[in-house]
Design an enzyme around this catalytic site. Structure first.
Site, short mmCIF file in Angstrom:
data_model
loop_
_atom_site.label_atom_id
_atom_site.label_comp_id
_atom_site.label_asym_id
_atom_site.label_seq_id
_atom_site.Cartn_x
_atom_site.Cartn_y
_atom_site.Cartn_z
N ASP A 1 42.20 46.04 62.30
CA ASP A 1 43.85 46.62 61.70
C ASP A 1 43.84 47.80 61.43
O ASP A 1 42.26 47.55 60.07
CB ASP A 1 44.37 45.75 61.25
CG ASP A 1 45.72 45.40 61.12
OD1 ASP A 1 45.76 46.49 61.46
OD2 ASP A 1 46.63 44.09 61.19
N ASP B 1 54.54 45.82 66.12
CA ASP B 1 54.54 44.82 64.28
C ASP B 1 55.95 43.97 65.16
O ASP B 1 56.23 43.05 64.49
CB ASP B 1 54.17 44.35 63.25
CG ASP B 1 53.43 44.89 62.67
OD1 ASP B 1 52.79 44.39 63.83
OD2 ASP B 1 52.87 45.30 61.41
C1 GLA Z 1 49.66 44.53 59.92
C2 GLA Z 1 49.48 44.15 61.84
C3 GLA Z 1 49.63 42.91 61.79
C4 GLA Z 1 49.61 41.80 61.25
C5 GLA Z 1 49.50 42.25 59.51
C6 GLA Z 1 48.50 41.62 58.45
O1 GLA Z 1 51.05 44.73 59.98
O2 GLA Z 1 49.79 44.44 62.57
O3 GLA Z 1 49.94 42.04 63.06
O4 GLA Z 1 47.93 41.60 61.87
O5 GLA Z 1 48.50 43.94 59.37
O6 GLA Z 1 48.42 41.93 57.03
#
Ligand code: GLA
Length: 729
Positions: free
Chosen positions: A467, A537
């Site tokens: 990420d 997300d």
């Molecule tokens: C980002 C990702 C999510 C999750 C969060 C965790 O927003 O896109 O899928 O992994 O971080 O903090």
């Protein structure tokens, strides 16, 4: 006298000069060709990109131009009478700002039966500079990847202020630009507009999450809006995970100049004699039959060349994020693994929150950078969980965000010099975190070691979600010298790619997901080191229909992480029927993003059955050809698409109702991509309480399904259907 001057002036501006063509050069794929001509004065002229031609002789006729309207060159540089945005702008060691490129030589090599590499060398007329255009042609996929290298032997350093990856010159009456704009949790929004005189640009100067607000990809449709199955469409996607700029200039000539590459903003590169700079690749494709073909070209090209393990099938994932966020203990994770196995899921991924020493990662404000297991939450460590998953018959994956650091972390205390910041300015926080300076080789080693150490926690880790949850702003590097602060974007990205490259080579079998707050880094520069990406997300199925529609233009279903989530949805608060949520998730790489314990009663059986069904049909979805049918942006409140296997013996059709349709209107859809002569049995999968189509259970000829169509019995908002079509004797 005055009159004579006026006469001479008018005469000169209408005078047409001839240019003799010395040689034609071409780069071709199975159905397309790009043509350039070399003139007697060694100019390299851009001639054509489009349908393949049998014979290029006609390009040898004398070229006509007026003195004020120069011919388009293959790689426009700043200088001469050209008035378009230059692909190349540099300042020579002596301060001169002009470049004049002349053709020097061409070589073409067959890399293998499907790929040819053409290298066109150009030299500056007055300075010792080499500019080389590289074209990789992927024959079967009708894709051409272009990049440029520059090097010099001047007495001192040169300053490269713009070095684009590629240039196109199109000639038509009208040009429609399709691009994909968005925001966090709203990525890849489809937009189409008529280009008018002037310059339109799609760009980002945000660093890291550069695809979040605009993806570095576009379509140009000429003389009409882009249709799915008709018309001339040109497409480009820049393979670069940093600041980019794609400019479209419609000038007085009526031609459209497309200049695409790294964003020159605050990014001057100072190049020493002998050093070579290479641009990212610009990936081009052209279709005479509309934009669906463009998408198919990109999909098959990326499965074969631009994604890790494009030939494999992707496992079904349960990701822990929306199920437990950072609030969990060992027992909670064990029971998620139990549930994943129970549902037939094949990979459990433990998301954020598992690490941190002195500053445990219980909230997004601490622990990032400290990649040791939080023993309070997980007393037996990661290996124990991974082994447990394997004992349960499933695989195990883990989330990391190794480019970032929270101020509340041991890493920030130990290495403040690794944080991206400039002068006396305080680094700006986003999501409570700072960016690590990947232009610094020490930081690159740290990121590699973090990855090594994480993977070493268990031989049973087979998936990593990587990420990156912030942009790069207020940039500066304590590693780069003063005169090279503007190299930051370039060196950061090269540092990132060199880390990816090393890790990919070291762990060839790992599945790695590309995530950047969702789809913030979805570009072909990063993607080639990854198996898939987290598209957004936003897991609300209605929003996902739009996001995945936009995404499908350039990226294949096999790479689009698409998970069943809770109702009401956590991002939007919108309640949706389970069947609709499942039917949408199934149109990509299926996964689950919820607390399985929240699924109750007969829904449990429904989800289990859907997971098993997906396993049966996933090869069609993940490896088949996409046919977009109804766009969700169409005003009819329907969305639909289908995938067809390469031998046309199987297809999966998805249809979603996005509004109310009165009961007298039976939605009828003409299918695509089937073989007209084959007979197909229609089966409804993921069947809900009622049958969604009277076609279910019957056999139809492909020609009937494609010309007459299939009728659906859907009328309410958020009803949906999935139909499987299988060839029968
Ligand atoms: C980002 C990702 C999510 C999750 C969060 C965790 O927003 O896109 O899928 O992994 O971080 O903090």
């Amino acid at each position: 006298m005055k009159k004579l001057f006026l006469f001479l002036f008018l005469l000169s501006s209408t005078l047409v000069c001839g240019q003799v063509v010395r040689q034609n050069l071409s780069v071709s794929t199975e159905n397309t060709v790009m043509v350039f001509s070399v003139t007697e004065s060694d100019e390299l002229i851009y001639r054509y990109y489009g349908n393949k031609l049998q014979n290029l002789d006609a390009f040898s006729y004398e070229l006509q131009r007026t003195p004020h309207q120069p011919l388009p060159v293959a790689y426009p540089s700043f200088g001469g009478i050209a008035s378009i945005i230059p692909a190349l702008k540099l300042t020579h060691a002596d301060g001169v700002m002009i470049s004049e490129l002349k053709f020097s030589e061409i070589s073409t090599t067959a890399v293998d039966a499907n790929v040819t590499e053409t290298v066109i060398r150009m030299k500056d007329r007055c300075y010792d500079i080499d500019v080389v255009l590289h074209f990789k042609a992927y024959l079967k996929e009708d894709v051409i990847a272009q990049y440029v290298t520059i090097s010099h032997r001047e007495k001192g350093n040169i300053k490269v202020e713009n070095l684009a990856s590629g240039y196109l010159n199109l000639h038509a009456d009208h040009y429609y630009l399709t691009h994909f704009a968005g925001a966090w949790a709203d990525e890849m929004g489809w937009q189409e507009e008529l280009l008018t005189r002037g310059v339109k640009s799609i760009e980002s100067i945000k660093g890291v999450r550069t695809a979040q607000t605009e993806n570095p990809s576009f379509l140009i449709s000429v003389d009409g809006k882009a249709e799915e199955y008709a018309g001339d469409v040109y497409a480009g996607a820049l393979a670069w995970s940093s600041n980019y700029k794609l400019s479209f200039q419609l000038s007085e000539s009526g031609c459209l100049d497309v200049v695409a590459g790294m964003n020159p903003f605050a990014s001057t590169l100072t190049i020493e004699p002998g050093r070579e700079i290479k641009t990212p690749e610009m990936i081009w494709s052209y279709s005479h039959n509309g934009k669906n073909r463009i998408s198919q070209n990109f999909h098959s090209w990326s499965r074969r060349y631009a994604l890790a393990h494009g030939d494999d099938l992707r496992p079904i994932v349960l990701n822990s994020w929306e199920g437990v966020y950072m609030k969990f203990d060992e027992q909670a994770i064990l029971s998620l693994i139990d549930d994943a196995a129970e549902y037939g899921v094949e990979m459990f991924v433990l998301d954020d929150g598992w690490f941190g020493g002195k500053y445990p990662r219980d909230k997004a404000d601490s622990g990032l950078g400290d990649w040791m297991v939080n023993k309070r939450k997980l007393p037996h460590g990661i290996g124990y969980l991974a082994d447990y998953a394997v004992k349960k018959g499933i695989r195990f994956g883990l989330w990391i965000e190794p480019e970032m650091v929270n101020p509340r972390s041991e890493l920030a205390e130990k290495h403040p010099e690794w944080i991206v910041k400039t002068g006396k300015y305080t680094p700006y926080l986003e999501r409570n975190q700072w960016l690590l300076d990947l232009s610094n080789p020490e930081v690159q080693r740290f990121v590699e070691k973090t990855f090594d150490d994480v993977v070493a926690m268990s031989p049973n880790i087979s998936y990593i979600k990587w990420d990156a949850n912030r942009h790069a702003n207020n940039v500066g590097s304590s590693y780069l010298p003063v005169e090279k602060q503007s190299h930051f974007w370039y060196e950061y990205t090269q540092g990132l790619y060199s880390v990816y490259e090393k890790l990919r080579n070291k762990y060839p079998d790992l599945i790695i997901q590309l995530c950047s707050s969702g789809g913030g880094r979805v570009d072909y520069g990063a993607l080639k080191y990854h198996d898939e990406f987290w598209a957004s997300d936003n897991t609300n199925a209605v929003n996902r229909i739009y996001i995945q529609y936009g995404t499908s233009h350039f990226f294949p279903a096999i790479a689009i992480g698409s998970h069943i989530s809770s109702s009401p949805n956590h991002q939007t608060g919108m309640p949706l029927p389970l069947k609709f949520r499942v039917d949408v998730a199934m149109s990509g790489r299926l996964g689950m993003e919820l607390q399985p314990q929240d699924i109750k009663g007969k829904d449990i059986v429904f989800v289990k059955r859907a997971v098993e069904t997906y396993k049966e049909v996933r090869s069609v979805i993940q490896h088949g050809d996409l046919f977009r049918l109804k766009s969700p942006y169409d005003s009819t409140d329907w969305a639909s698409l289908m995938y067809v296997s390469s031998v046309q013996n199987k297809a999966v059709y998805f249809v979603y109702s996005l509004g109310y349709h009165n009961r007298h209107q039976f939605y009828t859809e003409k299918l695509k991509g089937l073989s007209p002569d084959k007979r197909y049995k229609v089966t409804e999968i993921n069947k809900g309480n009622k049958s969604a189509s009277s076609a279910a259970g019957k056999v139809f000829m492909g020609e009937y399904l494609m010309n007459v169509g299939i009728q659906l019995n859907l009328s309410k908002p958020y009803e949906s259907a999935v139909l499987l079509l299988e060839e029968v004797e």
